[in-house]
Design a protein around this motif. Structure first.
Motif, PDB file in Angstrom:
ATOM      1  N   PHE A   1      11.641  -0.031  18.287  1.00  0.00           N
ATOM      2  CA  PHE A   1      12.142   1.120  18.588  1.00  0.00           C
ATOM      3  C   PHE A   1      11.019   1.865  19.192  1.00  0.00           C
ATOM      4  N   ASN A   2      11.261   2.921  20.047  1.00  0.00           N
ATOM      5  CA  ASN A   2      10.579   3.907  20.481  1.00  0.00           C
ATOM      6  C   ASN A   2      10.604   5.234  19.382  1.00  0.00           C
ATOM      7  N   VAL A   3       9.306   5.567  19.375  1.00  0.00           N
ATOM      8  CA  VAL A   3       9.692   6.776  18.362  1.00  0.00           C
ATOM      9  C   VAL A   3       9.710   8.229  18.979  1.00  0.00           C
TER      10      VAL A   3
ATOM     11  N   VAL B   1       0.893  -1.133  -0.080  1.00  0.00           N
ATOM     12  CA  VAL B   1       0.047  -0.080  -0.037  1.00  0.00           C
ATOM     13  C   VAL B   1       0.988   1.346   0.256  1.00  0.00           C
ATOM     14  N   CYS B   2       0.259   2.275  -0.480  1.00  0.00           N
ATOM     15  CA  CYS B   2       1.001   3.664  -0.177  1.00  0.00           C
ATOM     16  C   CYS B   2       0.314   4.198   0.866  1.00  0.00           C
ATOM     17  N   CYS B   3       0.820   5.040   1.697  1.00  0.00           N
ATOM     18  CA  CYS B   3       0.158   5.615   2.915  1.00  0.00           C
ATOM     19  C   CYS B   3       0.765   6.976   3.174  1.00  0.00           C
ATOM     20  N   GLN B   4      -0.022   7.679   4.085  1.00  0.00           N
ATOM     21  CA  GLN B   4       0.264   8.898   4.379  1.00  0.00           C
ATOM     22  C   GLN B   4       1.306   9.029   5.985  1.00  0.00           C
ATOM     23  N   GLY B   5       0.803   7.905   6.362  1.00  0.00           N
ATOM     24  CA  GLY B   5       1.169   7.722   7.893  1.00  0.00           C
ATOM     25  C   GLY B   5       2.429   7.074   8.161  1.00  0.00           C
ATOM     26  N   ASP B   6       2.941   6.484   9.305  1.00  0.00           N
ATOM     27  CA  ASP B   6       4.139   5.834   9.601  1.00  0.00           C
ATOM     28  C   ASP B   6       3.904   4.603   8.845  1.00  0.00           C
ATOM     29  N   ILE B   7       5.126   4.346   8.337  1.00  0.00           N
ATOM     30  CA  ILE B   7       5.241   2.979   7.399  1.00  0.00           C
ATOM     31  C   ILE B   7       5.254   1.488   8.213  1.00  0.00           C
ATOM     32  N   GLY B   8       5.995   1.550   9.328  1.00  0.00           N
ATOM     33  CA  GLY B   8       6.170   0.439   9.961  1.00  0.00           C
ATOM     34  C   GLY B   8       4.804   0.257  10.690  1.00  0.00           C
TER      35      GLY B   8
ATOM     36  N   GLY C   1      -9.053 -11.183  -2.965  1.00  0.00           N
ATOM     37  CA  GLY C   1      -8.225  -9.996  -3.211  1.00  0.00           C
ATOM     38  C   GLY C   1      -9.266  -8.597  -3.068  1.00  0.00           C
ATOM     39  N   SER C   2     -10.288  -8.911  -3.534  1.00  0.00           N
ATOM     40  CA  SER C   2     -11.309  -7.837  -3.477  1.00  0.00           C
ATOM     41  C   SER C   2     -11.791  -7.485  -1.990  1.00  0.00           C
ATOM     42  N   ARG C   3     -11.771  -8.507  -1.173  1.00  0.00           N
ATOM     43  CA  ARG C   3     -12.062  -8.389   0.382  1.00  0.00           C
ATOM     44  C   ARG C   3     -11.041  -7.552   0.983  1.00  0.00           C
ATOM     45  N   ILE C   4      -9.776  -8.001   0.712  1.00  0.00           N
ATOM     46  CA  ILE C   4      -8.823  -7.495   1.211  1.00  0.00           C
ATOM     47  C   ILE C   4      -8.599  -5.744   0.840  1.00  0.00           C
ATOM     48  N   LEU C   5      -8.802  -5.488  -0.691  1.00  0.00           N
ATOM     49  CA  LEU C   5      -8.875  -4.034  -0.923  1.00  0.00           C
ATOM     50  C   LEU C   5      -9.964  -3.350  -0.303  1.00  0.00           C
ATOM     51  N   ASP C   6     -11.306  -3.843  -0.210  1.00  0.00           N
ATOM     52  CA  ASP C   6     -12.252  -3.160   0.391  1.00  0.00           C
ATOM     53  C   ASP C   6     -11.891  -2.982   2.037  1.00  0.00           C
ATOM     54  N   SER C   7     -11.462  -3.973   2.650  1.00  0.00           N
ATOM     55  CA  SER C   7     -11.208  -3.949   4.101  1.00  0.00           C
ATOM     56  C   SER C   7     -10.104  -2.792   4.380  1.00  0.00           C
ATOM     57  N   LEU C   8      -9.052  -2.595   3.407  1.00  0.00           N
ATOM     58  CA  LEU C   8      -8.022  -1.558   3.420  1.00  0.00           C
ATOM     59  C   LEU C   8      -8.602  -0.179   3.385  1.00  0.00           C
ATOM     60  N   SER C   9      -9.710  -0.055   2.430  1.00  0.00           N
ATOM     61  CA  SER C   9     -10.294   1.329   2.168  1.00  0.00           C
ATOM     62  C   SER C   9     -11.325   1.607   3.391  1.00  0.00           C
ATOM     63  N   PHE C  10     -11.944   0.708   4.128  1.00  0.00           N
ATOM     64  CA  PHE C  10     -12.657   1.042   5.113  1.00  0.00           C
ATOM     65  C   PHE C  10     -11.993   1.114   6.297  1.00  0.00           C
ATOM     66  N   GLU C  11     -10.778   0.328   6.657  1.00  0.00           N
ATOM     67  CA  GLU C  11     -10.131   0.457   7.883  1.00  0.00           C
ATOM     68  C   GLU C  11      -8.983   1.511   8.330  1.00  0.00           C
ATOM     69  N   PHE C  12      -8.466   1.952   6.834  1.00  0.00           N
ATOM     70  CA  PHE C  12      -7.403   2.694   7.080  1.00  0.00           C
ATOM     71  C   PHE C  12      -7.375   3.819   6.384  1.00  0.00           C
ATOM     72  N   GLN C  13      -7.833   5.065   6.992  1.00  0.00           N
ATOM     73  CA  GLN C  13      -8.085   6.306   6.403  1.00  0.00           C
ATOM     74  C   GLN C  13      -6.900   6.663   5.473  1.00  0.00           C
ATOM     75  N   ASP C  14      -5.670   6.583   6.092  1.00  0.00           N
ATOM     76  CA  ASP C  14      -4.285   7.248   5.298  1.00  0.00           C
ATOM     77  C   ASP C  14      -3.684   6.228   4.326  1.00  0.00           C
ATOM     78  N   ILE C  15      -4.368   5.211   4.027  1.00  0.00           N
ATOM     79  CA  ILE C  15      -3.952   4.556   2.774  1.00  0.00           C
ATOM     80  C   ILE C  15      -4.731   5.017   1.543  1.00  0.00           C
ATOM     81  N   THR C  16      -3.704   5.335   0.411  1.00  0.00           N
ATOM     82  CA  THR C  16      -4.318   6.038  -0.702  1.00  0.00           C
ATOM     83  C   THR C  16      -4.368   4.986  -1.841  1.00  0.00           C
ATOM     84  N   LYS C  17      -3.542   4.197  -1.870  1.00  0.00           N
ATOM     85  CA  LYS C  17      -3.460   3.038  -2.815  1.00  0.00           C
ATOM     86  C   LYS C  17      -2.986   1.792  -2.228  1.00  0.00           C
TER      87      LYS C  17
END
Length: 265
Positions: free
Chosen positions: A213-215, A110-117, A164-180
């Protein structure tokens, strides 16, 4: 470059090579508002009451330990590395599988706007929880995915494309910072699954290290181990990520050089 970008590129190169050899299926399933609404209606049921598929009701086992399994979720900030809504499958679809135990790899990028880890780790947990329903059950183990598909689901036409469609739908619903988001599957052979495990092993080590790690407030990753860096068995992992993150130890920034470790205040 982000911390997992080199691994993501290797994954995509591997699948591109398999595409040149044939026996590769690709689907595009852009997420619709209706799909997200449907997912939200079912999410509590799936999350709190995952399906139980008994052995006698099982038609297929994907990723059974005897045939090979690989599971990985990776995030990047680089949108060019993710083909949004694409599902790629190397190997047969469920309707064409000839044996009850099938090698299985599932990789989500995925491409995201938040913390990658943080995003990579949370994706793995959420997907194991919320894609289970309608004849599909996951028996989760670290780095692996072992799933059962019921006889009723196979008769009803359940497919890797639907998964695969279930996975994409779940990501769209659960993660607001995922763009792709993009999903890859392998059902071809133990050798192919093993090759992907080799590719993602470095990323697994880096992810484990990031989560340990601690951030700090300034965005650096803080190592709290008491060991001196030159004596720490984790130094090779830190060395592999030094170009994309800063590691702080107390009031010092740890910089890894070619032959030695230096520290600056």
């Amino acid at each position: 470059m982000d911390i997992f970008d080199d691994t993501i590129k290797q994954i995509k190169q591997w699948f591109n090579q398999k595409g040149n050899e044939g026996n590769v299926w690709q689907y595009f399933t852009p997420t619709s508002a209706q799909k997200i609404r449907t997912h939200s209606q079912n999410i509590n049921q799936a999350g709190t009451n995952p399906p139980l598929i008994l052995k006698e009701d099982t038609c297929l086992e994907l990723g059974h330990p005897s045939v090979g399994s690989c599971n990985m979720t990776l995030a990047t900030h680089n949108p060019s590395l993710v083909e949004n809504g694409r599902i790629t499958l190397v190997g047969p679809e469920i309707s064409a599988m000839k044996t009850p135990k099938v090698p299985f790899a599932q990789l989500v990028i995925v491409c995201c706007q938040g913390d990658i880890g943080d995003t990579s780790s949370k994706m793995d947990r959420e997907l194991h929880l919320f894609v289970q329903s309608d004849g599909y059950m996951i028996r989760s183990m670290p780095n692996l995915i072992w799933a059962r598909v019921s006889k009723d689901a196979v008769r009803s036409g359940f497919s890797i494309k639907e998964l695969g469609s279930r996975i994409l739908d779940s990501l769209s619903f659960e993660f607001q910072d995922i763009t792709k988001a993009e999903v890859f599957f392998v059902t071809s052979s133990r050798e192919d699954v093993s090759a992907l495990n080799d590719i993602v092993e470095a990323a697994r080590g880096r992810l484990r290290k990031l989560l340990a790690f601690n951030v700090a407030d300034d965005g650096t990753y803080e190592c709290t181990l008491a060991l001196d860096c030159n004596e720490c068995p984790e130094q090779p992992v830190c060395d592999s990520i030094r170009e994309v993150i800063k590691i702080r130890k107390g009031d010092r920034i740890i910089t890894f050089g070619q032959d030695a470790v230096s520290e600056t205040n």
